[in-house]
Design a protein around this motif. Structure first.
Motif, PDB file in Angstrom:
ATOM      1  N   GLU A 255       0.836  -1.212   0.000  1.00 45.85           N
ATOM      2  CA  GLU A 255       0.000   0.000   0.000  1.00 45.85           C
ATOM      3  C   GLU A 255       0.869   1.259   0.000  1.00 45.85           C
ATOM      4  O   GLU A 255       0.605   2.201  -0.745  1.00 45.85           O
ATOM      5  CB  GLU A 255      -0.927   0.021   1.230  1.00 45.85           C
ATOM      6  CG  GLU A 255      -2.069  -0.977   1.165  1.00 45.85           C
ATOM      7  CD  GLU A 255      -3.184  -0.562   0.198  1.00 45.85           C
ATOM      8  OE1 GLU A 255      -3.302   0.640  -0.101  1.00 45.85           O
ATOM      9  OE2 GLU A 255      -3.919  -1.452  -0.271  1.00 45.85           O
TER      10      GLU A 255
ATOM     11  N   LEU B 209       2.464   1.873  -3.373  1.00 48.09           N
ATOM     12  CA  LEU B 209       1.469   2.323  -4.342  1.00 48.09           C
ATOM     13  C   LEU B 209       1.085   3.784  -4.095  1.00 48.09           C
ATOM     14  O   LEU B 209       1.013   4.592  -5.018  1.00 48.09           O
ATOM     15  CB  LEU B 209       0.233   1.426  -4.198  1.00 48.09           C
ATOM     16  CG  LEU B 209      -0.641   1.202  -5.408  1.00 48.09           C
ATOM     17  CD1 LEU B 209       0.171   0.656  -6.573  1.00 48.09           C
ATOM     18  CD2 LEU B 209      -1.770   0.225  -5.073  1.00 48.09           C
ATOM     19  N   THR B 210       0.875   4.117  -2.819  1.00 51.57           N
ATOM     20  CA  THR B 210       0.499   5.487  -2.471  1.00 51.57           C
ATOM     21  C   THR B 210       1.610   6.461  -2.863  1.00 51.57           C
ATOM     22  O   THR B 210       1.350   7.521  -3.431  1.00 51.57           O
ATOM     23  CB  THR B 210       0.190   5.593  -0.968  1.00 51.57           C
ATOM     24  OG1 THR B 210      -0.874   4.687  -0.679  1.00 51.57           O
ATOM     25  CG2 THR B 210      -0.237   6.992  -0.576  1.00 51.57           C
TER      26      THR B 210
ATOM     27  N   VAL C 235       1.497   6.891  -6.650  1.00 50.95           N
ATOM     28  CA  VAL C 235       0.348   7.697  -7.089  1.00 50.95           C
ATOM     29  C   VAL C 235       0.582   9.159  -6.720  1.00 50.95           C
ATOM     30  O   VAL C 235       0.326  10.066  -7.513  1.00 50.95           O
ATOM     31  CB  VAL C 235      -0.969   7.171  -6.478  1.00 50.95           C
ATOM     32  CG1 VAL C 235      -2.136   8.102  -6.796  1.00 50.95           C
ATOM     33  CG2 VAL C 235      -1.271   5.767  -6.983  1.00 50.95           C
ATOM     34  N   LYS C 236       1.112   9.392  -5.516  1.00 51.57           N
ATOM     35  CA  LYS C 236       1.366  10.766  -5.072  1.00 51.57           C
ATOM     36  C   LYS C 236       2.360  11.457  -5.993  1.00 51.57           C
ATOM     37  O   LYS C 236       2.174  12.608  -6.372  1.00 51.57           O
ATOM     38  CB  LYS C 236       1.910  10.774  -3.636  1.00 51.57           C
ATOM     39  CG  LYS C 236       0.806  10.845  -2.595  1.00 51.57           C
ATOM     40  CD  LYS C 236       1.346  11.089  -1.200  1.00 51.57           C
ATOM     41  CE  LYS C 236       0.184  11.137  -0.222  1.00 51.57           C
ATOM     42  NZ  LYS C 236       0.568  11.088   1.173  1.00 51.57           N
TER      43      LYS C 236
ATOM     44  N   SER D 261       0.851  12.341  -9.394  1.00 51.93           N
ATOM     45  CA  SER D 261      -0.375  13.130  -9.437  1.00 51.93           C
ATOM     46  C   SER D 261      -0.111  14.624  -9.398  1.00 51.93           C
ATOM     47  O   SER D 261       0.830  15.092  -8.764  1.00 51.93           O
ATOM     48  CB  SER D 261      -1.256  12.746  -8.249  1.00 51.93           C
ATOM     49  OG  SER D 261      -2.330  13.642  -8.149  1.00 51.93           O
TER      50      SER D 261
ATOM     51  N   PHE E 164      -2.553  16.479  -8.294  1.00 50.03           N
ATOM     52  CA  PHE E 164      -3.491  16.912  -7.267  1.00 50.03           C
ATOM     53  C   PHE E 164      -2.808  16.972  -5.902  1.00 50.03           C
ATOM     54  O   PHE E 164      -2.403  15.943  -5.368  1.00 50.03           O
ATOM     55  CB  PHE E 164      -4.686  15.956  -7.186  1.00 50.03           C
ATOM     56  CG  PHE E 164      -5.505  15.882  -8.450  1.00 50.03           C
ATOM     57  CD1 PHE E 164      -5.761  17.024  -9.202  1.00 50.03           C
ATOM     58  CD2 PHE E 164      -6.030  14.666  -8.867  1.00 50.03           C
ATOM     59  CE1 PHE E 164      -6.533  16.951 -10.358  1.00 50.03           C
ATOM     60  CE2 PHE E 164      -6.801  14.587 -10.018  1.00 50.03           C
ATOM     61  CZ  PHE E 164      -7.051  15.727 -10.772  1.00 50.03           C
ATOM     62  N   LYS E 165      -2.691  18.165  -5.368  1.00 50.55           N
ATOM     63  CA  LYS E 165      -2.115  18.300  -4.037  1.00 50.55           C
ATOM     64  C   LYS E 165      -3.225  18.539  -3.008  1.00 50.55           C
ATOM     65  O   LYS E 165      -3.163  18.056  -1.893  1.00 50.55           O
ATOM     66  CB  LYS E 165      -1.118  19.463  -3.984  1.00 50.55           C
ATOM     67  CG  LYS E 165       0.035  19.327  -4.965  1.00 50.55           C
ATOM     68  CD  LYS E 165       0.957  18.139  -4.632  1.00 50.55           C
ATOM     69  CE  LYS E 165       1.946  17.885  -5.772  1.00 50.55           C
ATOM     70  NZ  LYS E 165       2.177  16.446  -6.021  1.00 50.55           N
ATOM     71  N   LYS E 166      -4.203  19.320  -3.428  1.00 44.08           N
ATOM     72  CA  LYS E 166      -5.334  19.649  -2.554  1.00 44.08           C
ATOM     73  C   LYS E 166      -6.612  19.227  -3.269  1.00 44.08           C
ATOM     74  O   LYS E 166      -6.627  19.132  -4.495  1.00 44.08           O
ATOM     75  CB  LYS E 166      -5.381  21.180  -2.319  1.00 44.08           C
ATOM     76  CG  LYS E 166      -4.209  21.693  -1.510  1.00 44.08           C
ATOM     77  CD  LYS E 166      -4.503  21.522  -0.046  1.00 44.08           C
ATOM     78  CE  LYS E 166      -3.330  21.959   0.819  1.00 44.08           C
ATOM     79  NZ  LYS E 166      -3.559  21.635   2.220  1.00 44.08           N
ATOM     80  N   THR E 167      -7.667  19.055  -2.482  1.00 48.00           N
ATOM     81  CA  THR E 167      -8.912  18.618  -3.114  1.00 48.00           C
ATOM     82  C   THR E 167      -9.421  19.644  -4.128  1.00 48.00           C
ATOM     83  O   THR E 167     -10.021  19.273  -5.122  1.00 48.00           O
ATOM     84  CB  THR E 167      -9.998  18.327  -2.065  1.00 48.00           C
ATOM     85  OG1 THR E 167     -10.017  19.379  -1.125  1.00 48.00           O
ATOM     86  CG2 THR E 167      -9.734  17.036  -1.342  1.00 48.00           C
TER      87      THR E 167
ATOM     88  N   LEU F 172      -8.546  18.894  -7.591  1.00 49.22           N
ATOM     89  CA  LEU F 172      -9.413  17.886  -8.211  1.00 49.22           C
ATOM     90  C   LEU F 172     -10.759  18.488  -8.614  1.00 49.22           C
ATOM     91  O   LEU F 172     -11.219  18.314  -9.746  1.00 49.22           O
ATOM     92  CB  LEU F 172      -9.636  16.733  -7.216  1.00 49.22           C
ATOM     93  CG  LEU F 172     -10.709  15.713  -7.580  1.00 49.22           C
ATOM     94  CD1 LEU F 172     -10.264  14.841  -8.749  1.00 49.22           C
ATOM     95  CD2 LEU F 172     -11.052  14.836  -6.376  1.00 49.22           C
TER      96      LEU F 172
END
Lengths: 617, 336
Positions: free
Chosen positions: B307, B310-311, B314-315, B318, B320-323, B326
């Protein structure tokens, strides 16, 4: 080809309801989504609802393999995907057969004549061809040889196999509908460019077919005019189209960021809730942890473990799954830890109607646990406000240290609508009860004097070692206690804690009129249908009908009885045989409640509501 | 740098709650062995969490002065999984019994083993239901007379070890409830092992199933009837240390060193770290000798390692740092 220099007339309309239907493989979901997204970008208000077969790969051409997508767009406020449709696009006989009933008499159906073969007619259980036997005489039928025209449009594109060619006929239909409603093709062509980046021939094919359909409609004499639907008057801001389940997932993302906690989801796949899991599992970049557990019980149990360790923990399910989670939910209530359970309701009981909507889990949510175990119950009421109520569920559970059950349903979870995007900065603060370090006189069951929330001591902090569990707790130390008075005290304080949430939730504000002859009462996912019906009546001059829609079920808003007292009659409308009305009878026993119930796995239809309400005033 | 771990004694781990098991119960041995093992593990007290289900054994967390949760019947592995995924720095212990783990909680038991998350499970196996006062359990023997089988039990039992290895347990240890020293050590070894460690304690219930294990763990016969295995050592037992195991075809066989030309070099050497569990399965199935010790300890990737990797991936991939990144991405449009 007919010269197109002479423009056809444009007719202005307020709203239109279109349904695209075809075989599971015909790409109806994509067609419908493209139409609704394009319309939203244009500025229309939009509501959509998909209708897929329960079978994953149903036999081609069969009645139960029909996939549909309904979209309602308007220059006026749109609250539901609508009931009967103005335009039906049927890609095959089975689609026509199963959906013709929903087409308003005199309105238009577009069919792909190429698909009306003997074999397909037989599969759709037609004795004779409906295009020839006069059975469609009450409708305007536009017969288009879509498959042949698609092949014709693509004869010069190289590198396409037969399957790709036939599969793109849905774009022919979309092109036609785009012309009929004056839509731009730009959004969809851009979508092709992005989606098929590595397959230029597929981009070319889809674009060509879309254009071919567009120009075909323009030149076809059977379509005398195009319609214009002006942009809706919507509050200024930045929007996106969002599905209910996605909005639910995003509400939790926002709440996690705002509260400074990490999000943990423990879940087991179940229709129609799985999309929340699918959405959250994508967002590991925000530190979201998801566990697809071995069963429903492990889903909630893992979330309880995560909550004990300090995460914002949630679990998602639908009716049967909620039944399985009941014991663990009781534990979460007993140990007074934050936890959100989302129940995306579907038709029950037992396995029931998994792909259909219903509001029949309300009493299970309220009372479906052993012992006296009150929890907070709230309900979202539109696809986009699933965001707000997921956020609110997280806020309430963290601030009040008791589980919150969030009810949505298949109708709003799968439906989509414009969402005015909320920045996390604009969302209300979320305070927590976390104890950062040991202090004198600390006990696990010390409570906040206002909310009665106990403190949240998280493993890893020296000096706060303590045990929680499902056995009755001593009111201070949290140690096991069989003392009779303590049990009564704790039972009452757990109930009082939930009751006090009333002080932190908004009062109910009736719409249309603050007093009158009739109050229409609803809760949860029926907001759109009920609001539309009362609005229509109001516009017709029935200004004596008010509407109160509940998002907070347990506890009810403080002023509930006061609001009820201003109307002569109250009718409680639910997609069940009368569950919320039972809750109201317990809490507001001084009133006489009328009921309007529907238990068909379907949302309310506008006309049935309007008729009923009219008969009462 | 990590703060140094305090020096603890077993008393630091005893809570102020009065222990309420029946006099003479092996549960007392397990409790004390655990309290003695914890100071040797190099973990901070505040990082230790005990999660239990329901049953006599599951009262255990109340007696430990650590974080703990007395959960619901059979669900402790699931609760512990959520806890450990949330905070991988914790030392997480699941306390369970034969009914809790293999009857009502069977599903969670096999899946926690399959996933190989780094936690420790202590299974108190007394082959009976104690807290509900004496019904047969999924490990009770055929013919066993209990409150709910007055004419004899007709349901064949599970072997915890067989079930666990079938579910891909990476670490399986078995220990007799009356050998505190070995028990303390196996708890320490379980904590050090990365992955799910399962320790089955053959625990005597003096009230409802007294003597269930006495034919091999009574002090008088123990050395001759039980084999304590250690990784890398030949599997020898007996008062005279002259009995050992050899492989005869597809079966393990007990031989006597010095008889029929058998020498110590003929005796199988225990390999707990072997990936192939075939021999471990044979060991757990043996009745003579009853095999205890760490039977299997195969190092494998843990769930949280997968996990985390994988995280991290993905981080780093990505934008996307903040919601908000997104929410305002993709197909958005403005209304003026």
């Amino acid at each position: 080809m007919i010269a197109t220099t002479e423009k056809k007339k444009q007719k202005v309309i307020d709203a239109v309801i279109i349904r695209f239907v075809g075989d599971s493989g015909d790409g109806m979901q994509l067609t419908g989504t493209q139409f609704s997204d394009t319309s939203a970008m244009f500025g229309n208000d939009v509501a959509t609802f998909p209708n897929y077969p329960a079978e994953i790969r149903a036999p081609q051409g069969s009645l139960y393999g029909v996939s549909g997508f309904q979209v309602h767009i308007g220059s006026v406020e749109i609250n539901t995907p609508g009931d009967d449709v103005d335009l039906l696009v049927a890609m095959n006989p089975a689609g026509l057969k199963t959906n013709l009933h929903a087409l308003k008499p005199g309105h238009t159906v577009i069919v792909d004549t190429d698909s009306f073969t003997k074999k397909n007619l037989e599969k759709a259980l037609y004795d004779s061809n409906p295009l020839e036997d006069g059975s469609l005489e009450n409708y305007r039928v536009i017969e288009v040889a879509m498959t042949s025209l698609t092949k014709e449009a693509l004869k010069e594109v190289e590198g396409l196999d037969n399957k790709t060619i036939t599969r793109s006929k849905n774009m022919f239909a979309l092109g036609m509908v785009y012309w009929m409603y004056g839509r731009s093709r730009e959004y969809t062509t851009e979508f092709f460019n992005k989606k098929f980046k590595k397959k230029p021939e597929v981009i070319e094919a889809n674009t060509k077919v879309l254009n071919a359909g567009f120009y075909f409609a323009e030149t076809l004499e059977l379509i005398p005019n195009a319609y214009t639907i002006a942009p809706a008057k919507m509050a200024p801001g930045t929007y996106r189209i969002i599905m209910g389940n996605q909005a639910t997932a995003w509400g939790f993302l926002a709440a996690a960021e705002k509260s400074g906690l990490e999000l943990f989801l423990g879940s087991y796949p179940i229709t129609p809730a799985s999309n929340i899991l699918h959405e959250l599992v994508k967002h590991k970049h925000f530190g979201v942890k998801t566990l697809q557990a071995e069963d429903e019980i492990a889903g909630i149990s893992s979330a309880i473990g995560a909550s004990f360790a300090g995460d914002l923990a949630i679990t998602t399910t639908s009716g049967p799954g909620l039944a399985l989670k009941a014991e663990a939910l009781g534990l979460a209530m007993m140990i007074e830890l934050p936890l959100v359970i989302v129940d995306v309701q579907r038709g029950g009981p037992s396995t029931g109607l998994p792909t259909k909507t219903e509001q029949s889990d309300l009493l299970q949510a309220m009372y479906g646990r052993n012992g006296e175990s009150p929890i907070i119950v709230i309900a979202a009421s539109t696809p986009s406000n699933c965001f707000e109520y997921a956020y609110e569920a997280a806020k309430l559970t963290i601030e009040h240290m008791t589980p919150v059950l969030l009810l949505t349903d298949g109708y709003i979870a799968n439906g989509s609508a414009p969402w005015k995007i909320k920045s996390v900065a604009s969302m209300p603060e979320i305070k927590n009860n976390i104890i950062k370090e040991a202090e004198e006189d600390w006990h696990p069951y010390n409570r906040d004097k206002d909310t009665l929330a106990r403190n949240w001591a998280i493993p890893g902090v020296p000096g706060l070692e303590h045990r929680v569990g499902g056995l009755e707790k001593d009111r201070v130390s949290g140690n096991v206690s069989y003392v009779p008075e303590n049990h009564e005290y704790m039972t009452k304080i757990r109930a009082e804690k939930v009751k006090r949430v009333q002080n932190y939730i908004p009062e109910i504000v009736p719409e249309f009129t603050e007093e009158g002859d009739l109050l229409v009462v609803g809760w949860g996912g029926t907001y759109g249908s009920l609001h539309s019906a009362v609005k229509e009546l109001n516009e017709e001059g029935y200004n004596n009908i008010g509407f109160a829609h509940f998002n907070y079920i347990n506890p009810l808003p403080k002023n509930t009885s006061e609001v009820f007292s201003k109307y002569k009659k109250i009718i409680v409308c639910e997609l069940n045989s009368g569950q919320f009305v039972k809750v109201l009878k317990i809490n507001c026993s001084e009133f006489n409640f009328l009921q309007f119930n529907k238990i068909q796995g379907l949302p309310f239809a506008n006309n049935e509501l309007v008729e009923k309400f009219k008969s009462l005033v | 740098m990590e703060a140094a771990v305090k020096e603890y004694t077993y008393k630091d781990f005893a809570s102020d709650q009065e222990v309420r098991w029946c006099p003479g119960c092996d549960d007392y041995v397990i409790l004390r062995s655990m309290q003695k093992a914890l100071p040797e593990m190099g973990v901070k007290k505040e990082d230790v969490v005990f999660i239990s289900g329901i049953g006599c054994s599951s009262r255990f967390p109340y007696y430990m002065d650590t974080y703990g949760m007395h959960g619901i019947h059979g669900r402790a592995p699931a609760i512990a999984t959520g806890l450990k995924l949330t905070n991988p720095d914790l030392s997480v212990w699941v306390i369970t019994g034969d009914g809790d783990s293999m009857a009502i909680g069977g599903n969670h038991f096999i899946h926690v083993l399959r996933r190989n998350i780094d936690l420790n499970i202590v299974l108190f196996n007394n082959e009976i239901y104690g807290l509900t006062k004496g019904q047969f359990s999924p490990t009770s023997l055929v013919g066993q007379k209990t409150k709910s089988s007055p004419y004899g039990n007709t349901q064949p039992p599970f072997s915890a070890g067989e079930l666990a290895l079938g579910a891909h347990a990476r670490f399986f240890g078995r220990i007799s409830g009356n050998t505190p020293k070995e028990m303390t050590q196996i708890f320490i070894d379980a904590e050090k092992f990365k992955g799910t460690s399962l320790i089955e304690v053959l625990q005597n219930c003096p009230i409802f199933n007294d003597g269930a294990y006495s034919k091999f763990n009574d002090k008088a016969v123990r050395e001759d009837r039980m084999l304590f295995v250690e990784h890398g050592k030949p599997m020898i037992f007996g008062k005279e240390r002259n009995k050992g195991l050899v492989l005869n075809g597809l079966k393990l066989e007990v031989v006597t060193i010095g008889e029929n030309g058998v020498t110590e070099t003929d005796i199988l050497v225990h390999d707990a770290k072997e990936q192939d569990p075939t021999l471990h399965q044979m060991l757990v199935r043996m009745e003579y000798p009853m095999v205890t010790g760490i039977i299997r300890a195969f190092d494998d990737v843990t769930l949280e390692e997968r996990e985390d990797a994988l995280t991290a991936q993905v981080k780093s991939d990505s934008n996307f740092k903040k919601t908000d990144d997104l929410f305002f991405s993709g197909d958005i449009y403005n209304v003026f």
